[in-house]
Every structure is written in structure tokens, then in C-alpha cells.
Write a protein that holds these residues in place. Structure first.
Motif: not given
Length: 103
Positions: A20, A23, A86
């Protein structure tokens, strides 16, 4: 069988977390070059800010009448603005953009 299923679910979680990307979070500006995410305060070397958010930027040009600038400008960042950030590393964050609520 239940153990195999639990192991499979755990492996999916671990792989999902590993693959991932960073975020995007919301932060609130506490000044023109500082912000906070929850209780975490960021400024100085911890924060990367696009230069277009540090000074007024022309958002619409209008033909001046009688040497008067009738163009519209967005203001630089200020305390109270909400921004999308971010995480770049353990200590560094990048401000992506000023945002407003759609409500």
C-alpha cells in the motif's frame, strides 16, 4: 481448516499493508508554514509546501479598466485552512493541496 483460513487472511493483510502506498490525510494549518494532524505539529524541515500555496496566485484574468487589476486571486495558506498531506517518511510530510468541505 480454520487455522489455514486465518493464516491466509493474515497473509492478505500483511501483503496489503506492504504494498500500500502512503496514505493521504487532512491537516489544519496553524500558520502560513505550519500545520497539525491531530496532535502532531509540523513545521520547518518536517513540512514540504508547494510554492504556489505560499503567495497569492492568479485564478482568473480580467481585462483591466482604467489601469485597475480586476483579476481574481487565491490567497496564500493561512491558519485555519485545511490541507491534504502525504507522509514522505517518519518525519517529513508533503502538503498536496488546500481543500474545502463539499458540504
Amino acid at each position: 481448516m480454520a487455522d489455514t483460513y486465518a493464516e491466509f487472511v493474515q497473509m492478505m493483510r500483511e501483503q496489503g499493508a506492504a504494498n500500500n502506498g502512503p496514505s493521504i490525510e487532512l491537516a489544519v494549518m496553524t500558520g502560513p508554514k505550519s500545520c497539525k494532524i491531530g496532535t502532531l505539529r509540523l513545521s520547518g524541515e518536517d513540512l514540504y509546501i508547494p510554492d504556489r500555496l505560499l503567495s497569492p496566485v492568479c485564478t482568473g484574468v480580467k481585462v483591466p479598466a482604467l489601469n485597475k487589476d480586476a483579476s481574481s486571486y487565491s490567497s496564500p495558506l493561512k491558519a485555519g485552512d485545511t490541507v491534504a498531506v502525504c507522509r514522505l517518511s517518519q518525519t517529513a510530510y508533503l502538503i498536496l493541496q488546500r481543500v474545502v468541505s463539499g458540504a
